[in-house]
Design a protein around this motif. Structure first.
Motif, PDB file in Angstrom:
ATOM      1  N   ASP A 471     -14.151  62.875  35.930  1.00 34.23           N
ATOM      2  CA  ASP A 471     -13.725  63.294  37.384  1.00 34.23           C
ATOM      3  C   ASP A 471     -14.563  64.162  38.251  1.00 34.23           C
ATOM      4  O   ASP A 471     -14.147  65.251  38.501  1.00 34.23           O
ATOM      5  CB  ASP A 471     -12.244  63.581  37.363  1.00 34.23           C
ATOM      6  CG  ASP A 471     -11.490  63.648  38.587  1.00 34.23           C
ATOM      7  OD1 ASP A 471     -11.819  62.967  39.533  1.00 34.23           O
ATOM      8  OD2 ASP A 471     -10.668  64.648  38.841  1.00 34.23           O
ATOM      9  N   ILE A 472     -15.626  63.933  37.812  1.00 32.87           N
ATOM     10  CA  ILE A 472     -16.718  65.046  38.677  1.00 32.87           C
ATOM     11  C   ILE A 472     -17.910  64.368  39.193  1.00 32.87           C
ATOM     12  O   ILE A 472     -18.328  63.243  38.915  1.00 32.87           O
ATOM     13  CB  ILE A 472     -17.253  66.133  37.536  1.00 32.87           C
ATOM     14  CG1 ILE A 472     -18.026  65.127  36.560  1.00 32.87           C
ATOM     15  CG2 ILE A 472     -16.123  66.812  37.146  1.00 32.87           C
ATOM     16  CD1 ILE A 472     -19.081  66.374  35.837  1.00 32.87           C
ATOM     17  N   PRO A 473     -18.481  64.835  40.231  1.00 32.51           N
ATOM     18  CA  PRO A 473     -19.675  64.149  40.958  1.00 32.51           C
ATOM     19  C   PRO A 473     -20.715  64.454  40.072  1.00 32.51           C
ATOM     20  O   PRO A 473     -20.711  65.270  39.260  1.00 32.51           O
ATOM     21  CB  PRO A 473     -19.862  65.181  42.197  1.00 32.51           C
ATOM     22  CG  PRO A 473     -18.671  66.066  42.604  1.00 32.51           C
ATOM     23  CD  PRO A 473     -17.827  66.236  41.145  1.00 32.51           C
ATOM     24  N   MET A 474     -21.662  63.395  40.217  1.00 35.64           N
ATOM     25  CA  MET A 474     -22.813  63.126  39.430  1.00 35.64           C
ATOM     26  C   MET A 474     -24.071  64.120  40.218  1.00 35.64           C
ATOM     27  O   MET A 474     -24.052  64.255  41.353  1.00 35.64           O
ATOM     28  CB  MET A 474     -23.239  61.840  39.146  1.00 35.64           C
ATOM     29  CG  MET A 474     -22.211  61.076  38.446  1.00 35.64           C
ATOM     30  SD  MET A 474     -22.822  59.404  37.949  1.00 35.64           S
ATOM     31  CE  MET A 474     -23.828  59.755  36.593  1.00 35.64           C
ATOM     32  N   VAL A 703     -10.700  69.643  35.609  1.00 36.65           N
ATOM     33  CA  VAL A 703     -11.536  68.284  35.410  1.00 36.65           C
ATOM     34  C   VAL A 703     -10.540  67.569  34.722  1.00 36.65           C
ATOM     35  O   VAL A 703     -10.471  67.525  33.493  1.00 36.65           O
ATOM     36  CB  VAL A 703     -12.748  68.743  34.645  1.00 36.65           C
ATOM     37  CG1 VAL A 703     -13.370  67.351  34.324  1.00 36.65           C
ATOM     38  CG2 VAL A 703     -13.593  69.759  35.152  1.00 36.65           C
ATOM     39  N   THR A 704      -9.921  66.473  35.313  1.00 39.27           N
ATOM     40  CA  THR A 704      -8.879  65.696  34.911  1.00 39.27           C
ATOM     41  C   THR A 704      -9.306  64.448  34.085  1.00 39.27           C
ATOM     42  O   THR A 704      -8.556  64.009  33.460  1.00 39.27           O
ATOM     43  CB  THR A 704      -8.252  65.120  36.187  1.00 39.27           C
ATOM     44  OG1 THR A 704      -8.945  64.289  36.958  1.00 39.27           O
ATOM     45  CG2 THR A 704      -7.293  66.382  37.043  1.00 39.27           C
ATOM     46  N   ARG A 711      -7.049  64.264  31.050  1.00 44.21           N
ATOM     47  CA  ARG A 711      -6.813  65.576  30.456  1.00 44.21           C
ATOM     48  C   ARG A 711      -5.642  66.410  31.041  1.00 44.21           C
ATOM     49  O   ARG A 711      -5.733  66.248  32.457  1.00 44.21           O
ATOM     50  CB  ARG A 711      -8.210  66.305  30.436  1.00 44.21           C
ATOM     51  CG  ARG A 711      -9.183  65.817  29.724  1.00 44.21           C
ATOM     52  CD  ARG A 711     -10.571  66.354  30.094  1.00 44.21           C
ATOM     53  NE  ARG A 711     -10.991  67.707  29.653  1.00 44.21           N
ATOM     54  CZ  ARG A 711     -10.529  68.841  30.025  1.00 44.21           C
ATOM     55  NH1 ARG A 711     -10.546  68.936  31.340  1.00 44.21           N
ATOM     56  NH2 ARG A 711     -10.865  69.698  29.179  1.00 44.21           N
ATOM     57  N   TRP A 712      -4.641  66.630  30.303  1.00 42.75           N
ATOM     58  CA  TRP A 712      -3.755  67.542  30.867  1.00 42.75           C
ATOM     59  C   TRP A 712      -3.882  68.781  29.858  1.00 42.75           C
ATOM     60  O   TRP A 712      -4.380  68.825  28.788  1.00 42.75           O
ATOM     61  CB  TRP A 712      -1.987  67.092  30.822  1.00 42.75           C
ATOM     62  CG  TRP A 712      -2.033  66.123  31.867  1.00 42.75           C
ATOM     63  CD1 TRP A 712      -2.691  64.835  32.143  1.00 42.75           C
ATOM     64  CD2 TRP A 712      -0.685  66.084  32.832  1.00 42.75           C
ATOM     65  NE1 TRP A 712      -2.211  64.106  33.270  1.00 42.75           N
ATOM     66  CE2 TRP A 712      -1.269  64.905  33.770  1.00 42.75           C
ATOM     67  CE3 TRP A 712       0.165  66.738  33.001  1.00 42.75           C
ATOM     68  CZ2 TRP A 712       0.023  64.526  34.860  1.00 42.75           C
ATOM     69  CZ3 TRP A 712       1.012  66.759  33.983  1.00 42.75           C
ATOM     70  CH2 TRP A 712       1.023  65.438  35.059  1.00 42.75           C
ATOM     71  N   HIS A 713      -3.173  69.818  30.644  1.00 45.25           N
ATOM     72  CA  HIS A 713      -3.169  71.096  29.614  1.00 45.25           C
ATOM     73  C   HIS A 713      -1.995  71.954  30.085  1.00 45.25           C
ATOM     74  O   HIS A 713      -1.198  71.778  30.954  1.00 45.25           O
ATOM     75  CB  HIS A 713      -4.592  72.080  29.907  1.00 45.25           C
ATOM     76  CG  HIS A 713      -4.647  72.557  31.402  1.00 45.25           C
ATOM     77  ND1 HIS A 713      -5.638  73.593  31.566  1.00 45.25           N
ATOM     78  CD2 HIS A 713      -4.067  72.409  32.506  1.00 45.25           C
ATOM     79  CE1 HIS A 713      -5.395  74.122  32.741  1.00 45.25           C
ATOM     80  NE2 HIS A 713      -4.649  73.192  33.338  1.00 45.25           N
ATOM     81  N   MET A 714      -1.843  72.883  29.157  1.00 43.62           N
ATOM     82  CA  MET A 714      -0.825  74.001  29.554  1.00 43.62           C
ATOM     83  C   MET A 714      -1.204  75.286  28.878  1.00 43.62           C
ATOM     84  O   MET A 714      -2.031  75.359  28.027  1.00 43.62           O
ATOM     85  CB  MET A 714       0.545  73.515  28.860  1.00 43.62           C
ATOM     86  CG  MET A 714       0.740  73.472  27.344  1.00 43.62           C
ATOM     87  SD  MET A 714       2.235  72.594  26.842  1.00 43.62           S
ATOM     88  CE  MET A 714       1.850  71.011  27.127  1.00 43.62           C
ATOM     89  N   LEU A 715      -0.684  76.528  29.043  1.00 45.63           N
ATOM     90  CA  LEU A 715      -0.973  77.662  28.819  1.00 45.63           C
ATOM     91  C   LEU A 715       0.140  78.353  28.037  1.00 45.63           C
ATOM     92  O   LEU A 715       1.353  78.279  28.687  1.00 45.63           O
ATOM     93  CB  LEU A 715      -1.560  78.678  29.782  1.00 45.63           C
ATOM     94  CG  LEU A 715      -2.948  78.499  30.146  1.00 45.63           C
ATOM     95  CD1 LEU A 715      -3.141  79.546  31.419  1.00 45.63           C
ATOM     96  CD2 LEU A 715      -4.002  78.753  29.180  1.00 45.63           C
ATOM     97  N   LEU A 716      -0.145  78.964  26.881  1.00 44.92           N
ATOM     98  CA  LEU A 716       0.931  79.634  26.193  1.00 44.92           C
ATOM     99  C   LEU A 716       0.658  81.250  26.450  1.00 44.92           C
ATOM    100  O   LEU A 716      -0.620  81.653  26.034  1.00 44.92           O
ATOM    101  CB  LEU A 716       1.034  79.383  24.705  1.00 44.92           C
ATOM    102  CG  LEU A 716       2.048  78.140  24.297  1.00 44.92           C
ATOM    103  CD1 LEU A 716       1.146  76.811  24.805  1.00 44.92           C
ATOM    104  CD2 LEU A 716       2.234  78.203  22.816  1.00 44.92           C
TER     105      LEU A 716
END
Length: 753
Positions: A471-474, A703-704, A711-716
């Motif tokens: 999911d980023i431009p080239m 950056v999905t 990609r998903w994420h979480m912070l502890l």
């Protein structure tokens, strides 16, 4: 922790081997030791074991007389004649496994290089070079070759860029051309291919070749006296050497090593970039006899040779990048971490360790001293020094009382308005470049973005060409006329018209180092420019050759990314230009301001190191941001105070601890569902067990998608890291990866994208 490492005495009672394997599980497996292997197997050796329906290798980490199960399988054989790791490294890897939430076997596999585990026997290498007097013919036929054999053409273009020979394996890797393709080029008369016996590394020099130490300045002598005093303490601990650029930190490192060798102890010297290694190696080998080098760019058998020399006690000093902290050096008394603030000390693959933390742990086990040197300390290290956990030594002045260079900040928004259009190089930077070059001085230009244009855009419909897998431009790379994904390395040809609306007005937006190189060549055609980034420095030893050529004066302008921002010392450089100070500042990362300050300060330190003085020009669309203004004023303390205020309010490091969990997989629905399950479990755990533990997310990562994985994420977030470890261990079942979803746990993360 120690009970897992303590050797078990042999008795009449049957012993079982404790074995770990390279999988993401914090688990020790028990195996019976057959009678013919008793007395031979010791901790640190590899063994062949049955695991499921496979035969695999594992590391013996200890012995027990009480196995987990009555039905144990036998160790099949012992792989090594002697242990590959000692008790100290077993303790370190056990801690690494717990702290960074990875398998013990994964941690040990990070310590012992693959080339050592595989016992590589290769002794011959094949090299490729352009045939003499073929430069013009090669350039003439390149266009024709590109049509019929594009990979052969790419190999030729790489050879044209590098006048010296290139290892065939390296050329194949970076060009995609196969060995038969290279043979075709040889038949056509363009290249010569030669095989010869590979040299092993030389780790020693004779004493009469060595240079003498330099005379210390007053500031250096005061710092050195403090270092020597601390070396004599029972537990030397950690020194934060905060010295401005050009203040002589390297000389202190070298003389501290001498002091340590006088005590019959040894030293490890870490540098953050492979590009810095050549200059530091030259300095070390000019002063000391037995020096070994370890980094990922070494050829296989050279790497193996160096590692074995270290292990066999033939070496006094080891220098290298991040993984060198695991060097099998005995009797370590000193560990030096140069440019300690650099995020390259953090490993981004499993196990995700930070070499700075491992160095401090190793020093604790070996009763050694750690010297962390930098002009811009990480805020974590700075706060540790403020808290009294590290001793702070300051070098406030440059050698020879040379002044820090004045820094001009150019408001690029104002530049656009005045000149009625966008220009990559501001009028002020161009003016100072002309002055420096006219005086036969050298210029360094810095931009932390490679390629020609960061994205391709359609003016008519707004289409942006993105990677099909990410999911980023080239990014457009003009030299090879390709667009490249900088995440998954997918490559294709640029479109001639918009794929969506078929309009022909495709626009190349933004700029990278390749585009700036074109711009500088047009503006300064009479001067030689060399570009250093991961595109132009792909060939082995390219860093060293490029820097040596610049030092000899063969090039007047050095253009590059962050690999040129630190550690380099060229007295004839009188001007540094920071093309865009906003590249990092705009990233969604709580360390963005700190990294911006560090990069500007470090790259500014590359000028004014000689008698001619120097100047820095910083171009920015956000010229009043405090990270830029404090860097321009050379005011680290001011920046640290302001940034630490924000960090304290938000509970970010150094006032809190973070762990990032990344969930990824090919099906977005599965990733989202698993993220929700993990998030709910952790929030419920925090609610019941620890009110001070905060769970942020889950949410899509910045950056999905990378390489067809959503990609998903979480912070502890918690003030105490023990709270995070407790949550991870208490929910280990839900954090296990599956076939459809991968889960990565990054303790103390440095990348938030």
């Amino acid at each position: 922790m120690e009970h897992l490492i303590t050797p078990v005495s042999r008795s009449s009672q049957k012993l079982y081997a404790e074995v770990v394997i390279n999988i993401p599980l914090q688990k020790v497996f028990h195996y019976s030791i057959p009678p013919h292997l008793c007395g031979t197997l010791v901790t640190g050796m590899r063994v062949r074991i049955p695991f499921g329906n496979k035969i695999i290798a594992g590391f013996c980490v200890g012995f027990t007389d009480t196995p987990f199960t009555d039905k144990t399988k036998d160790v099949l054989s012992i792989i090594d004649s002697s242990p590959l790791i000692d008790d100290v490294m077993l303790k370190i890897t056990r801690w690494l496994s717990f702290h960074y939430y990875c398998g013990w076997g994964e941690a040990i596999s990070a310590v012992v290089p693959p080339v050592v585990r595989s016992k590589k026997k290769e002794r011959w290498n094949t090299f490729v070079r352009l045939k003499e007097r073929t430069t013009s013919p090669v350039q003439d036929v390149l266009i024709q070759i590109k049509v019929r054999a594009p990979k052969q053409a790419k190999a030729l273009e790489i050879l044209l860029d590098h006048s010296a020979e290139i290892n065939a394996k390296e050329l194949i890797r970076i060009s995609g051309c196969t060995m038969p393709g290279l043979r075709q080029l040889e038949k056509k008369g363009f290249v010569l291919i030669e095989s010869r016996l590979q040299d092993t590394a030389n780790t020693s020099r004779t004493i009469d070749q060595l240079q003498q130490h330099l005379t210390l300045t007053g500031d250096q002598q005061k710092a050195f006296d403090s270092i020597c005093k601390k070396l004599l303490e029972p537990k030397p601990g950690v020194i934060l050497l905060h010295g401005i650029t050009g203040s002589g930190k390297t000389e202190l490192y070298l003389q501290a090593i001498t002091k340590m060798l006088e005590q019959a102890r040894k030293a490890i010297y870490l540098v953050p970039e492979i590009s810095l290694t050549p200059q530091t190696i030259q300095r070390l080998k000019a002063r000391f006899c037995k020096v070994a080098v370890l980094h990922s760019s070494l050829l296989g058998t050279v790497h193996q040779s160096q590692w074995n020399d270290i292990r066999e006690g033939k070496v006094d000093i080891v220098i290298g990048a991040r993984s060198s902290i695991f060097a099998p050096l005995k009797n370590v008394g000193l560990i030096i971490i140069d440019e300690e603030h650099e995020n390259t000390y953090k490993q981004e693959n499993n196990p995700r360790y930070n070499a700075r933390d491992i160095a401090i742990l190793r020093a604790t086990y070996e009763n050694a001293m750690v010297i962390m040197g930098t002009a811009t300390p990480s805020l974590e290290s700075y706060q540790q020094a403020m808290n009294g956990n590290y001793e702070k030594i300051v070098l406030p002045r440059r050698i020879g009382e040379r002044k820090l260079p004045p820094v001009d900040i150019v408001d690029m928004g104002e530049e656009v308005r005045k000149r009625r259009g966008f220009n990559i190089i501001s009028q002020r930077l161009e003016y100072y470049m002309k002055q420096s070059l006219a005086r036969n001085e050298q210029v360094i230009l810095f931009l932390n973005r490679r390629g020609f244009a960061p994205y391709i855009h359609c003016k008519r419909c707004g289409f942006v060409l993105k990677c099909r897998r990410c999911d980023i431009p080239m990014t457009f790379h003009k030299k090879f006329n390709t667009v490249l994904c900088h995440y998954c390395h997918a490559e294709t040809h640029p479109p001639e018209s918009c794929p969506d609306c078929l309009a022909s007005n495709i626009n190349y937006r933004g700029f990278g180092t390749e585009k700036i190189e074109d711009e500088i060549r047009n503006k300064f055609p009479n001067y030689q420019i060399i570009r250093m980034d991961s595109d132009s420095m792909r060939v082995r030893d390219a860093h060293e050759k490029a820097l040596n050529a610049f030092e000899r004066g063969e090039f007047q302008i050095l253009l590059g990314t962050q690999m040129i921002a630190k550690g380099l010392d060229f007295p004839n450089v009188t001007l540094v230009g920071v093309i865009s100070a906003d590249t990092i500042l705009n990233l969604p990362d709580f360390r963005a301001s700190e990294r911006t300050f560090q990069l500007i300060s470090q790259v500014a330190g590359r000028t004014g190191r000689g008698t001619k003085g120097g100047r820095v020009v910083v171009q920015s669309y956000n010229p009043r941001h405090y990270s830029i203004t404090y860097a321009a004023a050379h005011d680290y303390e001011g920046f640290a105070r302001k940034e630490l205020e924000y960090r304290k309010q938000l509970g970010y490091p150094p006032f809190g601890n973070l762990t990032r969990i990344i969930i990824r997989g090919p099906q977005e629905a599965n990733v989202k569902e698993k993220s929700a399950i993990i998030g709910d479990r952790l929030k419920e755990f925090a609610k019941i067990n620890d009110n001070h533990l905060e769970i942020l997310g889950p949410s899509p990562a910045p950056v999905t998608r990378i390489n067809n994985l959503f990609r998903w994420h979480m912070l502890l977030k918690a003030q105490n890291l023990a709270s995070i470890h407790k949550a991870l261990q208490g929910n280990a079942d839900v954090l296990k990866p599956s076939k459809s979803v991968q889960i990565m746990v990054d303790v103390d993360p440095y990348m938030m994208l």
